[in-house]
Design a protein around this motif. Structure first.
Motif, short mmCIF file in Angstrom:
data_model
loop_
_atom_site.label_atom_id
_atom_site.label_comp_id
_atom_site.label_asym_id
_atom_site.label_seq_id
_atom_site.Cartn_x
_atom_site.Cartn_y
_atom_site.Cartn_z
N PRO A 406 0.84 -1.19 -0.10
CA PRO A 406 0.29 -0.02 -0.04
C PRO A 406 0.83 1.24 0.20
O PRO A 406 0.53 2.37 -0.51
CB PRO A 406 -0.95 -0.04 1.18
N ALA A 407 2.17 1.02 0.48
CA ALA A 407 2.92 2.31 0.50
C ALA A 407 3.48 2.76 -0.92
O ALA A 407 3.71 4.06 -1.13
CB ALA A 407 4.03 2.17 1.59
N THR A 408 3.79 1.70 -1.47
CA THR A 408 4.50 1.91 -3.03
C THR A 408 3.61 1.73 -4.11
O THR A 408 3.92 2.29 -5.22
CB THR A 408 5.79 0.98 -3.09
N VAL A 420 12.56 -1.36 -8.20
CA VAL A 420 11.50 -1.63 -7.65
C VAL A 420 11.67 -1.46 -5.91
O VAL A 420 10.85 -1.28 -5.11
CB VAL A 420 10.75 -3.10 -8.10
N GLN A 421 12.85 -1.96 -5.67
CA GLN A 421 13.39 -1.80 -4.29
C GLN A 421 13.41 -0.25 -3.65
O GLN A 421 12.83 0.04 -2.73
CB GLN A 421 14.72 -2.19 -4.01
N VAL A 422 13.55 0.57 -4.68
CA VAL A 422 13.55 2.05 -4.56
C VAL A 422 12.86 2.70 -5.46
O VAL A 422 13.25 3.25 -6.55
CB VAL A 422 15.06 2.67 -4.29
N PRO A 423 11.43 2.58 -5.70
CA PRO A 423 10.78 3.00 -6.72
C PRO A 423 10.40 4.34 -6.87
O PRO A 423 10.55 5.12 -5.91
CB PRO A 423 9.17 2.31 -6.36
N SER A 424 10.13 4.87 -8.00
CA SER A 424 9.68 6.15 -8.41
C SER A 424 8.28 6.26 -9.08
O SER A 424 7.73 7.16 -9.91
CB SER A 424 10.75 6.90 -9.18
N ALA A 425 7.91 4.92 -9.29
CA ALA A 425 6.56 4.67 -9.98
C ALA A 425 5.97 3.61 -9.47
O ALA A 425 6.62 2.67 -8.77
CB ALA A 425 6.79 4.58 -11.36
N THR A 426 4.55 3.16 -9.86
CA THR A 426 3.80 1.86 -9.48
C THR A 426 3.79 1.36 -10.80
O THR A 426 3.26 1.95 -12.04
CB THR A 426 2.58 2.19 -8.98
N VAL A 443 2.71 4.42 -13.41
CA VAL A 443 2.14 5.73 -13.04
C VAL A 443 3.29 6.35 -12.20
O VAL A 443 3.77 5.76 -11.23
CB VAL A 443 0.80 5.57 -12.30
N ALA A 444 4.02 7.10 -12.70
CA ALA A 444 5.10 7.86 -11.98
C ALA A 444 4.47 8.46 -10.57
O ALA A 444 3.42 9.15 -10.61
CB ALA A 444 5.79 8.69 -13.06
N TYR A 445 5.39 8.42 -9.65
CA TYR A 445 4.96 9.25 -8.38
C TYR A 445 5.06 10.73 -8.94
O TYR A 445 6.01 11.32 -9.24
CB TYR A 445 5.92 8.96 -7.27
N PRO A 446 4.01 11.54 -8.21
CA PRO A 446 4.23 12.90 -8.49
C PRO A 446 5.30 13.63 -7.41
O PRO A 446 5.83 12.95 -6.64
CB PRO A 446 2.86 13.57 -8.21
N LYS A 447 5.75 14.73 -7.86
CA LYS A 447 6.81 15.48 -7.01
C LYS A 447 6.51 15.43 -5.55
O LYS A 447 7.46 15.13 -4.78
CB LYS A 447 7.13 16.87 -7.57
#
Length: 494
Positions: A406-408, A420-426, A443-447
Motif C-alpha cells: 500500500p505504501a508503494t 522496485v526496491q527504490v521505486p519512483s513509480a507504480t 504511473v510515476a509518483y508526483p513530485k
C-alpha cells in the motif's frame, strides 16, 4: 565358463535394451549468398537488435540449414519425416581464443523475426565470448493462419491486419526474396492440431532444434562454427517460441535425442515471457519428463505472473534436483519498445484513445536486460561450476490477485530490481489497467510523493545505489552492469 548375471545386472540390461536414446540426423549448413543487404534480424542493421559487433571482435554470418526432421503433433506423436530448409544467423568471436566454449541458440519470434533473447542478453554475450545462433521456425501462410485464430471473425481480421505482414516465409521473402526464396518446412493444419484448432507451432520445430544443437556441438570442419571448440549449447527462447522448448522437454526429447557419446545435446534451458499452454490449453509449469542434471529456468515478467495469479495457477517449487528455477521479475513488462522486431509496431495509448488515462499514459522501459543477463550468467555457472542459481520468493497472492504494497503500489515478493526496491513509480500490468495494449504501463509518483518518500534527489540516488548492491549480492545484477545502471527518476522529477 558361463558368466553369472545378477538381478541388478539383469535389470540394467533390460533398461539398456529398452532405452530409446538416439542420435538425430545431421543437418547441412550452407552459406547464404549475399544479396547486397544485411540479413533479416542482423545485429548490423539499425534497430532493436543492433550491436557494434566490430568493437567486440565478432563476425555475423548467415547459413541455410537443411535436413530431414520428424513432424510431431502437439501430443508428442511423430507422424512422418519431411525435408526442410530454414536459416540460421550466427554471431561468433572472430578469434577462437575469445570463444568461451558455449553457444546460445534461440528460435526467432513469429512477429518480425525478433531475437528476444539476443536483445535481452547481447551485451553480456559479447563481453563474455559466447557464440549465438538464431534460427527461423516458420511456414508458408496456410489458408487459415492459426497464429490469428480468434473468438470472432472481427477479432481475427484485426489481428491479421496488424500482424499479417510480419509473419511466415512470405514476410521474409518480401523483405529479401533472393535470400529467402529457398526456405520451406512441412505444415498441415488438418493433421497437426493443438487444443481445438490447427497447431500454430511448426511440427518440425523440435527436430530442427535438436539437429542444430547436434551440428554445433559436433565441431565438424564444415559446420557454421568451424574453428571454435564448442563444449556447451544453451537454449534461450522467449515469448511464444518458449512453448516449443517446453514441448521438447515435456515429451522427453532431451532424453531421446543425444550426442553419439550419449551426452545431452542441450546443456541448459532458459525461457521467458511465456505462460506455457496459453496457446492450446495444455497448462503445465514443469515438464512431465524433466531430466536430471540440466537447468530449466523460466523468467516471468509481471504480465505472465499476473496471468497465473488470475487463473489460479501455482508455480512449481524451485529445486536443485531436478534443477528448476522460476523467476517472477517485478518491474519488468511483457514487451518494451526496445523489444520490437523488424517492421514490428504495436498500438500506443493515443491510438486507443487512452492518451489521457493516467494509468495508460506511460510505458515502462526499465533495463530488464540487466536482470536477464545476470540470470543467464547464473545458469552458466550452474552448468560449469555446479553452483546452484539463486532462489527468489514468489510474488505474494491474495486469492486471485497479486498483493501490492500500500505504501508503494508495487507488487510484494518476486525478484526486485533496484527500480522496485527504490521505486519512483507504480508498475502495473495490462490485466489490471485494461488499457488495451501489449505493453504494460506505469504511473510515476508526483513530485510531492517523491519528496515525502525520499526528501531529495540526492537521498533517492543514495538509496538506489544501495539497492544496486543488494541486487548484486542476491545474484540478480552483475557488478559490471551495476556500474552503468542509473536511477530511474531524475533531478527534474523532484
Amino acid at each position: 565358463m558361463k558368466r553369472l548375471i545378477t538381478v541388478s545386472g539383469l535389470l540394467s540390461l533390460i533398461l539398456t535394451s529398452n532405452t530409446f536414446a538416439q542420435v538425430p540426423a545431421m543437418p547441412t549448413a550452407l552459406a547464404v549468398p549475399t544479396s547486397g543487404q544485411a540479413p533479416l534480424s542482423s545485429a548490423r542493421r539499425p534497430g532493436t537488435e543492433y550491436s557494434d559487433l566490430d568493437a567486440y571482435g565478432y563476425v555475423e554470418e548467415e547459413f541455410y540449414l537443411q535436413g530431414v526432421a520428424p513432424a510431431i503433433t502437439a501430443s508428442g506423436q511423430p507422424l512422418l519425416e519431411a525435408p526442410y530448409t530454414t536459416r540460421i544467423l550466427v554471431r561468433k568471436p572472430a578469434a577462437p581464443a575469445r570463444f568461451n566454449g558455449t553457444v546460445v541458440i534461440e528460435p526467432f519470434s513469429w512477429f518480425g523475426e525478433r531475437g528476444a533473447g539476443w536483445i535481452l542478453t547481447r551485451d553480456y554475450l559479447l563481453r563474455r565470448g559466447y557464440a549465438y545462433v538464431g534460427y527461423t521456425l516458420n511456414v508458408n501462410t496456410p489458408p487459415v493462419d492459426p497464429k490469428f485464430i480468434a473468438d470472432t471473425p472481427a477479432a481475427q481480421a484485426e489481428q491479421i491486419a496488424q500482424y499479417g505482414r510480419i509473419v511466415n516465409f512470405e514476410f521474409m521473402r518480401r523483405f529479401d526474396y533472393a535470400r529467402y526464396a529457398p526456405l520451406g518446412t512441412y505444415y498441415d493444419p488438418q493433421r497437426f492440431t493443438r487444443g481445438d484448432g490447427p497447431d500454430p507451432f511448426l511440427p518440425q520445430s523440435q527436430g530442427i532444434g535438436a539437429q542444430l544443437a547436434l551440428l554445433l556441438k559436433s565441431n565438424t570442419a564444415q559446420g557454421p562454427l568451424a574453428g571454435l571448440a564448442v563444449q556447451r549449447v544453451y537454449v534461450n527462447s522467449w515469448a511464444v517460441t518458449a512453448q516449443v522448448w517446453m514441448d521438447y522437454l515435456d515429451q522427453g526429447r532431451h532424453q531421446q535425442w543425444r550426442m553419439p557419446d550419449q551426452t545431452p545435446l542441450i546443456d541448459a534451458y532458459m525461457t521467458g515471457r511465456m505462460a506455457y499452454g496459453e496457446v492450446g490449453g495444455d497448462v503445465i509449469r514443469l515438464p512431465r519428463k524433466m531430466p536430471d542434471g540440466v537447468p530449466f529456468v523460466t523468467v516471468y515478467s509481471q504480465s505472465e505472473l499476473m496471468h497465473d495469479v488470475i487463473e489460479g495457477i501455482n508455480l512449481p517449487p524451485d529445486t536443485d534436483t531436478p534443477q528448476v528455477r522460476y523467476y517472477e521479475v517485478t518491474g519488468m513488462p511483457h514487451l518494451r519498445l526496445a523489444d520490437l522486431g523488424t517492421e514490428h509496431s504495436e498500438r500506443l495509448p493515443a491510438d486507443l484513445d487512452k492518451g489521457n488515462d493516467p494509468r495508460c499514459q506511460t510505458l515502462y522501459d526499465e533495463p530488464a536486460e540487466l536482470v536477464v543477463s545476470a540470470l543467464l550468467d547464473g545458469m552458466d555457472r550452474w552448468v560449469r561450476e555446479g553452483k546452484p542459481m539463486p532462489r527468489a520468493p514468489r510474488v505474494a497472492r491474495e486469492g486471485k490477485a497479486a498483493a501490492r504494497d500500500p505504501a508503494t503500489g508495487n507488487l510484494q515478493g518476486g525478484v526486485r530490481p533496484p527500480w522496485v526496491q527504490v521505486p519512483s513509480a507504480t508498475y502495473l500490468t495490462e490485466q489490471e489497467t485494461g488499457c488495451g495494449l501489449i505493453y504494460d504501463t506505469k504511473v510515476a509518483y508526483p513530485k510531492d510523493v517523491l519528496g515525502q518518500r525520499y526528501g531529495s534527489f540526492s537521498h533517492y540516488r543514495q538509496q538506489f545505489e544501495s539497492a544496486k548492491a543488494v541486487s548484486v549480492q542476491e545474484g540478480f545484477l552483475l557488478p559490471e552492469d551495476a556500474a552503468g545502471l542509473r536511477p530511474i527518476a531524475t533531478p527534474q522529477d523532484f
